[in-house]
Write a protein that holds these residues in place. Structure first.
Motif, PDB file in Angstrom:
ATOM      1  N   ALA A  34     -62.404-163.930-123.744  1.00 60.58           N
ATOM      2  CA  ALA A  34     -61.137-163.892-123.446  1.00 60.58           C
ATOM      3  C   ALA A  34     -60.291-162.530-123.243  1.00 60.58           C
ATOM      4  CB  ALA A  34     -60.242-164.803-124.444  1.00 60.58           C
ATOM      5  N   GLY A  35     -61.007-161.469-123.101  1.00 55.67           N
ATOM      6  CA  GLY A  35     -60.645-160.174-122.789  1.00 55.67           C
ATOM      7  C   GLY A  35     -60.102-159.493-124.267  1.00 55.67           C
ATOM      8  N   ARG A  36     -60.718-159.946-125.361  1.00 51.63           N
ATOM      9  CA  ARG A  36     -60.208-159.479-126.680  1.00 51.63           C
ATOM     10  C   ARG A  36     -61.050-158.080-126.759  1.00 51.63           C
ATOM     11  NH1 ARG A  36     -61.638-160.451-132.309  1.00 51.63           N
ATOM     12  NH2 ARG A  36     -63.220-161.554-131.530  1.00 51.63           N
ATOM     13  N   LEU A  74     -77.284-142.738-129.032  1.00 51.84           N
ATOM     14  CA  LEU A  74     -78.516-142.759-128.689  1.00 51.84           C
ATOM     15  C   LEU A  74     -78.424-143.811-127.133  1.00 51.84           C
ATOM     16  CD1 LEU A  74     -81.146-142.726-131.410  1.00 51.84           C
ATOM     17  CD2 LEU A  74     -80.740-140.997-129.462  1.00 51.84           C
ATOM     18  N   GLY A  75     -77.232-144.359-126.791  1.00 46.15           N
ATOM     19  CA  GLY A  75     -77.067-145.296-125.842  1.00 46.15           C
ATOM     20  C   GLY A  75     -77.829-146.465-126.089  1.00 46.15           C
ATOM     21  N   LEU A  76     -77.444-146.977-127.309  1.00 48.61           N
ATOM     22  CA  LEU A  76     -78.198-148.212-127.706  1.00 48.61           C
ATOM     23  C   LEU A  76     -77.304-149.271-127.796  1.00 48.61           C
ATOM     24  CD1 LEU A  76     -80.998-146.818-130.054  1.00 48.61           C
ATOM     25  CD2 LEU A  76     -81.240-147.618-127.606  1.00 48.61           C
ATOM     26  N   LEU A  77     -75.838-149.253-127.517  1.00 48.08           N
ATOM     27  CA  LEU A  77     -74.875-150.142-127.842  1.00 48.08           C
ATOM     28  C   LEU A  77     -75.232-151.241-126.756  1.00 48.08           C
ATOM     29  CD1 LEU A  77     -71.689-147.890-127.891  1.00 48.08           C
ATOM     30  CD2 LEU A  77     -72.921-149.029-129.968  1.00 48.08           C
ATOM     31  N   PRO A  78     -74.834-152.316-127.056  1.00 48.83           N
ATOM     32  CA  PRO A  78     -74.781-153.796-126.140  1.00 48.83           C
ATOM     33  C   PRO A  78     -74.180-153.495-124.920  1.00 48.83           C
ATOM     34  CG  PRO A  78     -73.363-154.124-128.101  1.00 48.83           C
ATOM     35  CD  PRO A  78     -73.975-152.983-128.301  1.00 48.83           C
ATOM     36  N   GLY A  79     -74.134-154.170-123.757  1.00 42.74           N
ATOM     37  CA  GLY A  79     -73.741-153.864-122.537  1.00 42.74           C
ATOM     38  C   GLY A  79     -72.274-154.256-122.426  1.00 42.74           C
ATOM     39  N   ASN A  80     -71.671-154.935-123.353  1.00 48.20           N
ATOM     40  CA  ASN A  80     -70.390-155.085-123.262  1.00 48.20           C
ATOM     41  C   ASN A  80     -69.361-153.914-124.117  1.00 48.20           C
ATOM     42  OD1 ASN A  80     -71.238-156.096-125.893  1.00 48.20           O
ATOM     43  ND2 ASN A  80     -69.368-157.578-126.254  1.00 48.20           N
ATOM     44  N   ALA A  81     -69.951-153.055-124.575  1.00 44.84           N
ATOM     45  CA  ALA A  81     -69.297-151.812-125.241  1.00 44.84           C
ATOM     46  C   ALA A  81     -68.903-150.898-124.439  1.00 44.84           C
ATOM     47  CB  ALA A  81     -70.535-151.323-126.324  1.00 44.84           C
ATOM     48  N   GLU A  82     -67.673-150.375-124.759  1.00 44.13           N
ATOM     49  CA  GLU A  82     -67.205-149.195-123.882  1.00 44.13           C
ATOM     50  C   GLU A  82     -67.123-148.052-124.848  1.00 44.13           C
ATOM     51  OE1 GLU A  82     -63.290-150.590-122.578  1.00 44.13           O
ATOM     52  OE2 GLU A  82     -64.388-152.363-121.654  1.00 44.13           O
ATOM     53  N   THR A  83     -67.206-146.776-124.103  1.00 41.15           N
ATOM     54  CA  THR A  83     -67.362-145.510-124.895  1.00 41.15           C
ATOM     55  C   THR A  83     -66.287-144.444-124.384  1.00 41.15           C
ATOM     56  OG1 THR A  83     -69.127-144.567-123.984  1.00 41.15           O
ATOM     57  CG2 THR A  83     -69.595-145.971-125.844  1.00 41.15           C
ATOM     58  N   PRO A 123     -62.232-155.935-146.605  1.00 39.92           N
ATOM     59  CA  PRO A 123     -61.920-155.039-145.327  1.00 39.92           C
ATOM     60  C   PRO A 123     -61.231-155.878-144.511  1.00 39.92           C
ATOM     61  CG  PRO A 123     -64.184-154.638-146.084  1.00 39.92           C
ATOM     62  CD  PRO A 123     -63.886-155.813-146.716  1.00 39.92           C
ATOM     63  N   PRO A 124     -60.232-155.473-143.547  1.00 42.91           N
ATOM     64  CA  PRO A 124     -59.586-156.106-142.469  1.00 42.91           C
ATOM     65  C   PRO A 124     -60.768-156.443-141.317  1.00 42.91           C
ATOM     66  CG  PRO A 124     -59.098-153.784-142.166  1.00 42.91           C
ATOM     67  CD  PRO A 124     -59.890-154.121-143.588  1.00 42.91           C
ATOM     68  N   GLU A 125     -60.496-157.537-140.628  1.00 43.96           N
ATOM     69  CA  GLU A 125     -61.187-157.767-139.369  1.00 43.96           C
ATOM     70  C   GLU A 125     -60.936-156.931-138.308  1.00 43.96           C
ATOM     71  OE1 GLU A 125     -63.391-159.988-138.599  1.00 43.96           O
ATOM     72  OE2 GLU A 125     -63.382-161.129-140.445  1.00 43.96           O
ATOM     73  N   LEU A 126     -61.904-156.355-137.777  1.00 48.93           N
ATOM     74  CA  LEU A 126     -61.958-155.137-136.744  1.00 48.93           C
ATOM     75  C   LEU A 126     -61.181-155.449-135.460  1.00 48.93           C
ATOM     76  CD1 LEU A 126     -65.369-153.313-137.158  1.00 48.93           C
ATOM     77  CD2 LEU A 126     -63.081-152.603-138.061  1.00 48.93           C
ATOM     78  N   GLY A 127     -61.221-156.926-135.291  1.00 48.78           N
ATOM     79  CA  GLY A 127     -60.419-157.343-134.139  1.00 48.78           C
ATOM     80  C   GLY A 127     -58.914-157.664-134.551  1.00 48.78           C
ATOM     81  N   ASN A 128     -58.615-157.518-135.676  1.00 50.48           N
ATOM     82  CA  ASN A 128     -57.242-157.695-136.131  1.00 50.48           C
ATOM     83  C   ASN A 128     -56.602-156.746-136.962  1.00 50.48           C
ATOM     84  OD1 ASN A 128     -54.700-159.131-136.236  1.00 50.48           O
ATOM     85  ND2 ASN A 128     -55.275-160.322-138.068  1.00 50.48           N
ATOM     86  N   LEU A 129     -56.810-155.420-136.772  1.00 49.52           N
ATOM     87  CA  LEU A 129     -56.588-154.505-137.481  1.00 49.52           C
ATOM     88  C   LEU A 129     -54.838-154.317-137.751  1.00 49.52           C
ATOM     89  CD1 LEU A 129     -58.865-151.456-136.555  1.00 49.52           C
ATOM     90  CD2 LEU A 129     -58.837-152.855-138.668  1.00 49.52           C
ATOM     91  N   PRO A 130     -54.461-154.214-138.977  1.00 51.14           N
ATOM     92  CA  PRO A 130     -52.917-153.795-139.148  1.00 51.14           C
ATOM     93  C   PRO A 130     -52.486-152.593-138.531  1.00 51.14           C
ATOM     94  CG  PRO A 130     -54.142-153.194-141.155  1.00 51.14           C
ATOM     95  CD  PRO A 130     -55.063-153.918-140.370  1.00 51.14           C
TER      96      PRO A 130
END
Length: 298
Positions: free
Chosen positions: A3-5, A41-50, A259-266
């Motif tokens: 959903a574009g999150r 090392l370029g080992l992130l999953p395909g949906n990752a952005e850097t 810890p907070p959810e990384l998708g819902n940081l304050p």
């Protein structure tokens, strides 16, 4: 994500790692330590952005390098990796000896034909305290600690200028933890190599580190010389102080909350909800890493 999150797995991680030194990343599980190593090392999953850059001393940007460059000239040769889950990185249908021999042949071919290759593989195993009697076993026949030592042996073969060690002491008893840390540290001291070590083991961090970086919720919240961090004056960020105070040999006081959810940081400091010193500024304004600490109340 769906959903574009977006999830901010690692944000604003800025540091320098000089030849001959060791930087240790510490922090709770899920804070972004392993994601940072995977990005290098370029080992992130395909949906990752850097974004940003990660520069080697010769100017190569690891974040911009293509897969061919990473596979043929970087991984194992210029940047070595001790993986967090060694059993998943070892080839299941081949013995440890054959995997070591293949790695030696590719990265550091010795003279002497098959006999020289066999001796070099055995020397690589001994370097990581992997017992010679287990070299002809397959990965599924190894304990977690033995798999960890096999992965460490493979990572050291290429004598890469930069070594990434992601939880290299998992599953090891204290004597082997110290031996492994000492070997990794010796690798750093030889010929000016550098070590980036990720660990939950603060005793191992103290033994290896020149510099300590504390991560929380995807950000580096403190960057400190190891002597100052583990000695006087000690950590300046409340979370970093809490990590040390949680040790049995210290106050043995747990850090409250989760810890907070990384998708819902304050909007403010990610640690504010767990911090006894937090005020309205902490809860609304995200602190920048300034003079080695990201905290309004440091």
């Amino acid at each position: 994500m769906r959903a574009g999150r977006h999830v901010e797995a690692v944000t604003d991680a800025t540091f320098r790692l000089r030849p001959g030194t060791c930087l240790v990343l510490v922090g709770e599980s899920g804070c972004g330590k392993s994601v940072l190593a995977s990005a290098l090392l370029g080992l992130l999953p395909g949906n990752a952005e850097t974004a940003g850059s990660a520069l080697l001393s010769d100017g190569l940007d690891l974040l911009a390098a293509d897969e061919r460059t990473l596979a043929r000239t970087v991984r194992g040769r210029r940047v070595g990796l001790v993986p967090q889950s060694p059993a998943a990185h070892l080839t299941p249908v081949r013995t440890v000896r054959s995997q070591l021999a293949e790695t030696v042949r590719e990265l550091a071919p010795p003279p002497g034909g098959k006999a020289g290759l066999r001796a070099a593989a055995e020397a690589a195993a001994a370097r990581a305290a992997f017992p010679a009697g287990h070299l002809d076993r397959h990965p599924h026949e190894l304990s977690g600690g033995l798999a960890q030592r096999a992965a460490t042996a493979l990572a050291l073969v290429g004598n890469a200028p930069l070594l990434l060690a992601d939880e290299p002491t998992t599953g090891l008893d204290r004597d082997l933890v110290e031996r492994t840390v000492d070997e990794l540290r010796a690798h750093t001291g030889e010929a000016g190599r550098a070590l980036l070590m990720i660990t939950h083991d603060l005793a191992a961090a103290h033994r290896a580190a020149d510099t300590v970086a504390v991560m929380y919720a995807g950000r580096i919240v403190e960057l400190s010389p190891a002597d100052a961090f583990f000695g006087a004056p000690g950590p300046r960020h409340p979370y970093a102080r809490g990590l040390l105070d949680a040790l049995p040999e210290r106050a043995f006081t747990p850090v409250p909350g989760t810890p907070p959810e990384l998708g819902n940081l304050p909007p403010g400091c990610a640690f504010a909800a767990r911090c006894a010193l937090a005020d309205d500024t902490c809860r609304t304004v995200r602190p920048a890493l300034t003079e080695g600490v990201a905290c309004h109340r440091a």
